[in-house]
Design a protein around this motif. Structure first.
Motif, PDB file in Angstrom:
ATOM      1  N   TYR A  11       0.908  -1.126  -0.141  1.00 57.81           N
ATOM      2  CA  TYR A  11      -0.016   0.005   0.087  1.00 57.81           C
ATOM      3  C   TYR A  11       0.901   1.426  -0.049  1.00 57.81           C
ATOM      4  CZ  TYR A  11      -3.659  -3.274   1.887  1.00 57.81           C
ATOM      5  OH  TYR A  11      -4.608  -4.144   2.007  1.00 57.81           O
ATOM      6  N   LYS A  14       4.012   1.003   2.181  1.00 57.11           N
ATOM      7  CA  LYS A  14       3.814  -0.041   3.315  1.00 57.11           C
ATOM      8  C   LYS A  14       3.767  -1.464   2.614  1.00 57.11           C
ATOM      9  CE  LYS A  14       2.425  -2.242   6.704  1.00 57.11           C
ATOM     10  NZ  LYS A  14       3.230  -2.575   7.984  1.00 57.11           N
ATOM     11  N   ALA A  16       2.802  -4.856   3.010  1.00 60.30           N
ATOM     12  CA  ALA A  16       1.676  -5.390   3.688  1.00 60.30           C
ATOM     13  C   ALA A  16       1.732  -6.797   3.543  1.00 60.30           C
ATOM     14  CB  ALA A  16       0.254  -4.978   3.301  1.00 60.30           C
ATOM     15  N   HIS A  35      -0.764 -11.978  14.287  1.00 55.87           N
ATOM     16  CA  HIS A  35      -1.147 -10.880  15.110  1.00 55.87           C
ATOM     17  C   HIS A  35      -1.773  -9.769  14.142  1.00 55.87           C
ATOM     18  CE1 HIS A  35       1.188 -12.115  18.477  1.00 55.87           C
ATOM     19  NE2 HIS A  35       2.124 -12.229  17.558  1.00 55.87           N
ATOM     20  N   ASN A  36      -2.626  -8.623  14.833  1.00 56.65           N
ATOM     21  CA  ASN A  36      -3.261  -7.669  14.218  1.00 56.65           C
ATOM     22  C   ASN A  36      -2.232  -6.925  13.238  1.00 56.65           C
ATOM     23  OD1 ASN A  36      -4.739  -6.912  17.397  1.00 56.65           O
ATOM     24  ND2 ASN A  36      -5.721  -7.770  15.532  1.00 56.65           N
ATOM     25  N   GLY A  37      -2.711  -6.818  12.038  1.00 61.68           N
ATOM     26  CA  GLY A  37      -1.804  -6.077  10.845  1.00 61.68           C
ATOM     27  C   GLY A  37      -0.739  -6.964  10.446  1.00 61.68           C
ATOM     28  N   ALA A  38      -0.924  -8.378  10.535  1.00 63.91           N
ATOM     29  CA  ALA A  38       0.171  -9.285   9.909  1.00 63.91           C
ATOM     30  C   ALA A  38       0.025  -9.574   8.498  1.00 63.91           C
ATOM     31  CB  ALA A  38       0.227 -10.436  10.561  1.00 63.91           C
ATOM     32  N   GLY A  39      -1.085  -9.168   7.835  1.00 68.73           N
ATOM     33  CA  GLY A  39      -1.350  -9.163   6.493  1.00 68.73           C
ATOM     34  C   GLY A  39      -2.287 -10.198   5.972  1.00 68.73           C
ATOM     35  N   LYS A  40      -3.174 -10.834   6.864  1.00 68.76           N
ATOM     36  CA  LYS A  40      -4.148 -11.942   6.376  1.00 68.76           C
ATOM     37  C   LYS A  40      -5.339 -11.332   5.759  1.00 68.76           C
ATOM     38  CE  LYS A  40      -5.068 -12.431  11.123  1.00 68.76           C
ATOM     39  NZ  LYS A  40      -4.154 -11.319  11.461  1.00 68.76           N
ATOM     40  N   THR A  41      -6.022 -10.412   6.012  1.00 73.92           N
ATOM     41  CA  THR A  41      -6.783  -9.884   5.405  1.00 73.92           C
ATOM     42  C   THR A  41      -6.384  -9.283   3.938  1.00 73.92           C
ATOM     43  OG1 THR A  41      -8.316  -9.041   7.371  1.00 73.92           O
ATOM     44  CG2 THR A  41      -8.871  -7.803   5.128  1.00 73.92           C
ATOM     45  N   THR A  42      -5.329  -8.771   3.757  1.00 73.34           N
ATOM     46  CA  THR A  42      -4.704  -8.252   2.456  1.00 73.34           C
ATOM     47  C   THR A  42      -4.539  -9.369   1.718  1.00 73.34           C
ATOM     48  OG1 THR A  42      -3.610  -6.565   3.735  1.00 73.34           O
ATOM     49  CG2 THR A  42      -2.705  -6.978   1.743  1.00 73.34           C
ATOM     50  N   HIS A 191      -8.386 -15.301  15.549  1.00 75.62           N
ATOM     51  CA  HIS A 191      -7.467 -14.844  16.568  1.00 75.62           C
ATOM     52  C   HIS A 191      -7.817 -15.996  17.633  1.00 75.62           C
ATOM     53  CE1 HIS A 191      -5.736 -11.443  14.662  1.00 75.62           C
ATOM     54  NE2 HIS A 191      -6.896 -11.049  14.676  1.00 75.62           N
ATOM     55  N   GLU A 244       4.167  -6.745  15.703  1.00 67.73           N
ATOM     56  CA  GLU A 244       4.245  -5.411  15.072  1.00 67.73           C
ATOM     57  C   GLU A 244       3.706  -4.453  16.117  1.00 67.73           C
ATOM     58  OE1 GLU A 244       3.469  -5.205  10.209  1.00 67.73           O
ATOM     59  OE2 GLU A 244       1.773  -4.878  11.408  1.00 67.73           O
TER      60      GLU A 244
HETATM   61  N1  LIG Z   1      -6.007   0.293   2.597  1.00 74.98           N
HETATM   62  C1  LIG Z   1      -4.688   0.367   3.302  1.00 74.98           C
HETATM   63  N2  LIG Z   1      -3.940   1.285   3.196  1.00 74.98           N
HETATM   64  C2  LIG Z   1      -2.667   1.205   3.821  1.00 74.98           C
HETATM   65  N3  LIG Z   1      -2.346   0.338   4.612  1.00 74.98           N
HETATM   66  C3  LIG Z   1      -3.112  -0.770   4.717  1.00 74.98           C
HETATM   67  C4  LIG Z   1      -4.486  -0.712   4.155  1.00 74.98           C
HETATM   68  N4  LIG Z   1      -5.205  -1.964   4.503  1.00 74.98           N
HETATM   69  C5  LIG Z   1      -4.365  -2.459   5.400  1.00 74.98           C
HETATM   70  N5  LIG Z   1      -3.033  -1.926   5.701  1.00 74.98           N
HETATM   71  C6  LIG Z   1      -1.915  -2.029   6.320  1.00 74.98           C
HETATM   72  O1  LIG Z   1      -1.246  -3.462   5.940  1.00 74.98           O
HETATM   73  C7  LIG Z   1      -1.092  -4.328   6.941  1.00 74.98           C
HETATM   74  C8  LIG Z   1      -1.906  -5.361   6.956  1.00 74.98           C
HETATM   75  O2  LIG Z   1      -3.148  -5.394   7.227  1.00 74.98           O
HETATM   76  P1  LIG Z   1      -4.125  -6.488   7.090  1.00 74.98           P
HETATM   77  O3  LIG Z   1      -5.701  -5.877   7.391  1.00 74.98           O
HETATM   78  O4  LIG Z   1      -3.843  -7.234   6.195  1.00 74.98           O
HETATM   79  O5  LIG Z   1      -3.804  -7.151   8.520  1.00 74.98           O
HETATM   80  P2  LIG Z   1      -4.586  -8.685   9.088  1.00 74.98           P
HETATM   81  O6  LIG Z   1      -3.448  -9.692   9.507  1.00 74.98           O
HETATM   82  O7  LIG Z   1      -5.723  -8.818   8.559  1.00 74.98           O
HETATM   83  O8  LIG Z   1      -5.061  -7.900  10.755  1.00 74.98           O
HETATM   84  P3  LIG Z   1      -6.059  -7.922  11.740  1.00 74.98           P
HETATM   85  O9  LIG Z   1      -6.104  -9.504  12.368  1.00 74.98           O
HETATM   86  O10 LIG Z   1      -5.854  -6.929  12.854  1.00 74.98           O
HETATM   87  O11 LIG Z   1      -7.329  -7.965  10.983  1.00 74.98           O
HETATM   88  C9  LIG Z   1      -1.285  -3.121   8.346  1.00 74.98           C
HETATM   89  O12 LIG Z   1      -0.256  -2.648   8.610  1.00 74.98           O
HETATM   90  C10 LIG Z   1      -2.242  -2.371   7.808  1.00 74.98           C
HETATM   91  O13 LIG Z   1      -2.069  -1.204   8.462  1.00 74.98           O
END
Ligand SMILES: Nc1ncnc2c1ncn2[C@@H]1O[C@H](COP(=O)(O)OP(=O)(O)OP(=O)(O)O)[C@@H](O)[C@H]1O
Length: 245
Positions: A11, A14, A16, A35-42, A191, A244
């Motif tokens: 992003y 960043k 991700a 963990h939160n923000g690890a990159g799963k949803t991305t 989680h 993170e």
């Molecule tokens: N639209 C965006 N723009 C910029 N950074 C983003 C965006 N979406 C996610 N990120 C960043 O990318 C990284 C991965 O985010 P992601 O949502 O994939 O994490 P996650 O593992 O699903 O977290 P969680 O368990 O909290 O849902 C994080 O640092 C987040 O801040």
């Protein structure tokens, strides 16, 4: 069934997701933990075509999600972390719309399938109420019904049991296991590590955008020889100091 090869998603500056690769076979539930923000949803959003990868290739049943999106999309079901639903439709109307999108002709089988999913997820009594009146858990359950309606070969579940009561969470887990046993490949994030330990056939641990460990629970236990024997112990041990902030 699902192949993710060298996925990178940035992003802006960043990073991700950093060069992640994994495969999920038919019949397998793959727990994607981090963990939160690890990159799963991305990663899931890239797999489902909602985000374009910066680089890398994702194939669903052999179809490339970027170059063959329609064929790929016919083959998966998806429960997003924050599902967008139509508040002015009832749960049953919503499922009918979803089934119209996937199936050209509605048959008695479709009606039976909708009724059986509603029953299995304890939604029969709420099916004819407006989605706008649903609780968080009810919204999640109707989304899960919609994701499973067309018997997808690949199922993406982003925190599917989040907000479900104990009995609904059990029903959802049983249903996910049933679909896997019938041949679906399932990518599952949670989680709640006790759920992953019991439900998932294989685990992938993602940390700051990198896949740092992968294997069955037994394989991870053997490899990391962590004191204690729960997935939580292993997860915390191998991600320790890498979280993170
Ligand atoms: N639209 C965006 N723009 C910029 N950074 C983003 C965006 N979406 C996610 N990120 C960043 O990318 C990284 C991965 O985010 P992601 O949502 O994939 O994490 P996650 O593992 O699903 O977290 P969680 O368990 O909290 O849902 C994080 O640092 C987040 O801040």
């Amino acid at each position: 069934m699902l192949e993710v090869n060298n996925l990178v998603k940035n992003y802006g500056k960043k990073e991700a997701v950093k060069n992640i690769s994994f495969k999920i076979k038919p019949g397998e539930i793959y727990g994607f933990l981090g963990h939160n923000g690890a990159g799963k949803t991305t990663t899931i959003k890239a797999c489902t075509g909602l985000l374009k990868p910066t680089s890398g290739v994702i194939k669903i049943c052999g179809y490339d999600i970027v170059s063959q999106p329609l064929e790929a999309k016919k083959n998966f079901g998806y429960v997003p972390d924050n599902p967008y639903l139509y508040d002015k439709l009832t749960g049953r109307e919503f499922l009918n719309v979803v089934s119209d999108v996937y199936m050209k002709r509605k048959s008695n089988d479709t009606v039976r399938k909708i009724n059986s999913l509603l029953e299995e997820l304890q939604m029969t009594n709420d099916a004819d109420k407006l989605i706008g009146t649903y609780s968080h858990g009810m919204r999640r359950k109707i989304t899960l019904c919609a994701a499973l309606l067309h018997n997808p070969s690949v199922i993406f579940l982003d925190e599917p049991t989040n907000g479900l009561d104990a009995s609904s969470a059990r029903a959802a887990k049983d249903l996910i296991r049933k679909y896997a046993d019938e041949g679906s490949a399932v990518l599952f994030t949670t989680h709640v590590l006790e759920i992953a330990e019991k439900l998932c056939d294989r685990i992938g641990i993602v940390n700051q955008g990198e896949l740092i460990a992968e294997g069955s629970f037994e394989e991870l236990k053997e490899k990391y020889k962590v004191f204690g024997s729960t997935l939580e112990d292993i997860f915390l041990n191998i991600t320790e100091g890498r979280k993170e902030g």
